[in-house]
Write an enzyme that holds these catalytic residues in place. Structure first.
Site, short mmCIF file in Angstrom:
data_model
loop_
_atom_site.label_atom_id
_atom_site.label_comp_id
_atom_site.label_asym_id
_atom_site.label_seq_id
_atom_site.Cartn_x
_atom_site.Cartn_y
_atom_site.Cartn_z
N SER A 1 110.50 76.47 -0.63
CA SER A 1 109.82 77.77 -0.75
C SER A 1 109.29 78.18 0.61
O SER A 1 109.43 77.45 1.59
CB SER A 1 108.66 77.66 -1.74
N LYS A 2 108.70 79.33 0.66
CA LYS A 2 108.14 79.89 1.89
C LYS A 2 107.25 78.88 2.65
O LYS A 2 107.19 78.90 3.87
CB LYS A 2 107.30 81.14 1.57
#
Ligand code: GLU
Length: 437
Positions: free
Chosen positions: A211-212
């Site tokens: 994820s980010k």
């Protein structure tokens, strides 16, 4: 199974092209090219709320940047666009109605729903995960067409993979649980089931879903950070697969030659930015000096420099001085900014740290240096060593101040090489700015 290899990448245009998607696309592309088959691109845009034309555009751009060209699709002005599920609604409806006619599906208003047959064992042999079985009793009836007239994922994917004559469905492991439902639909429609190969998940270093938090997730961000598409291609290929020997750095052509779905591992792959940096650095090192310079141009511009005022040969020479340092084009640009302009040096360094005593010594040294008859790295070094010996000081007491004044950095290529490359006049001018001549 059909003898020609036909694979597809089927992204939903609900986000940019992420690492996981690019990885799936890459493995499909490799398998198509390996077997001289076809790579089909299909946009799964039946989620009207979340799909956008802009996301579709960025996915296509990302694929093009990575060099994952697709082979067919509707004609769009000489080129071929991808297939789009939103343009194939008639086809989905037609086959759904066949299932209604044969009593295998029923209607609920506008919706069409498949009755899952009870008491069946659904099984398939996944190329990567081996035999997978599921009792049909655990499945609820499957919506084929929603009341808004759009097909569901599990249904549209079956109609498309069949009508597009897909031989191998290669996709993320998160779709394993959908596969038995899809197989039931193939069987109900009387269609041959393709070969399935599910790819391992890609996790962050902490073994959590990517994820980010783990850094850039869209492949385009990697372009902007200074990665070369061949390096990203190479690195993605190594996630869940390897050539079976020690080789880690390879070209596209080499990857095509070596790739085999049968060698894909089940174990989740870890996305490791340090490894990507290493691979990128290796690709930068293999490239011709002129190509390296061309790729660095946008990054010099980004840090406010004007590479267009120099020749490509000159820029290539500058990068050669780094002797392999720098893992991204952005780093190459940053590490060499002082060759293109004195401005960044002034911003970084003030010479306030030099006391009067030391300044006097340096002035005497630099004036001797600037009046040397020859301006070559070896001459400068010999002169500097001799001068320091005579004065009883260490070479670094003159070399470091010179480095700071010319580059504004603690680390640089051999400082006498830098001085020679900048030229005597430029060196004099920089030293004079700091009151050192
Ligand atoms: N649109 C689906 C996805 O993006 C495709 C899955 C498949 O390849 O069947 O996950």
């Amino acid at each position: 199974m059909t003898s020609t290899t036909r694979v597809r990448f089927a992204p939903s245009p609900t986000g940019a092209l992420h690492i996981g998607g690019a990885h799936t696309a890459l493995f499909n592309w490799l398998w198509a090219r390996r077997n001289g088959g076809s790579f089909v691109l299909r946009i799964e845009d039946t989620d009207l709320v979340r799909s956008t034309a802009e996301f579709e555009r960025t996915i296509l751009q990302g694929l093009r940047w990575l060099g994952l060209d697709w082979d067919e699709g509707p004609d769009v002005g000489g080129d071929h666009g991808p297939y789009r599920q939103s343009e194939r609604r008639d086809i989905y409806l037609e086959h759904a109605m066949k299932l209604v006619s044969s009593g295998q599906a029923y209607r609920e208003g506008e919706a069409v729903i498949f009755s899952v047959p009870q008491g069946k064992m659904v099984a398939f042999d996944d190329v990567v995960y081996g035999r997978i079985e599921m009792a049909s009793d655990t499945l609820k009836d499957i919506v084929l067409i929603k009341s808004d007239g759009f097909p569901t994922y599990n249904y549209a994917v079956v109609v498309d993979d069949h009508t597009m004559e897909i031989s191998h469905v290669v996709r993320g492991e998160d779709h394993i649980s959908n596969t038995p439902k899809q197989i039931l639909l193939y069987e109900a429609l009387g269609w041959e089931v393709p070969t399935f190969a599910h790819l391992p998940m890609i996790l962050g270093k902490d073994k959590k879903k990517l994820s980010k938090r783990h850094g850039a997730t869209s492949v385009y961000e990697y372009r902007d950070m200074g990665y070369h598409p061949d390096a990203l291609f190479n690195y993605f290929a190594l996630l869940g697969w390897n050539p079976g020997d020690e080789r880690e750095i390879f070209t596209r052509e080499e990857a095509v030659e070596m790739f085999d779905l049968a060698r894909v591992t089940r174990k989740a792959a870890v996305f490791d930015i340090d490894k990507l940096n290493f691979v990128n650095q290796a690709h930068i090192a293999r490239m011709s000096p002129l190509e390296r310079a061309r790729q660095t141009v946008p990054f010099w511009k980004e840090v406010g420099l004007d590479p267009d005022s120099r020749t490509e040969e000159w820029l290539a020479e500058v990068l050669n001085l780094l002797e392999g340092r720098g893992q991204t084009f952005r780093e190459l640009a940053e590490y060499t900014d002082y060759f293109l302009s004195f401005e960044p040096v002034k911003k970084r360094y003030s010479a306030d740290d030099i006391d009067e005593e030391h300044r006097k010594t340096l002035k005497s040294f630099f004036s001797t240096m600037l009046s040397l008859s020859s301006w070559e790295p070896e001459e400068l070094e010999v002169m500097a060593k001799g001068w320091c010996d005579e004065k009883g000081i260490r070479l670094k007491d003159v070399a470091m101040p010179l480095r700071w004044a010319l580059t504004g950095r603690k680390v640089s290529p051999g400082i006498f090489h830098v001085a020679v490359f900048l030229g005597r006049d430029e060196v004099r001018s920089r030293l004079s700015h700091y009151g050192l001549v």
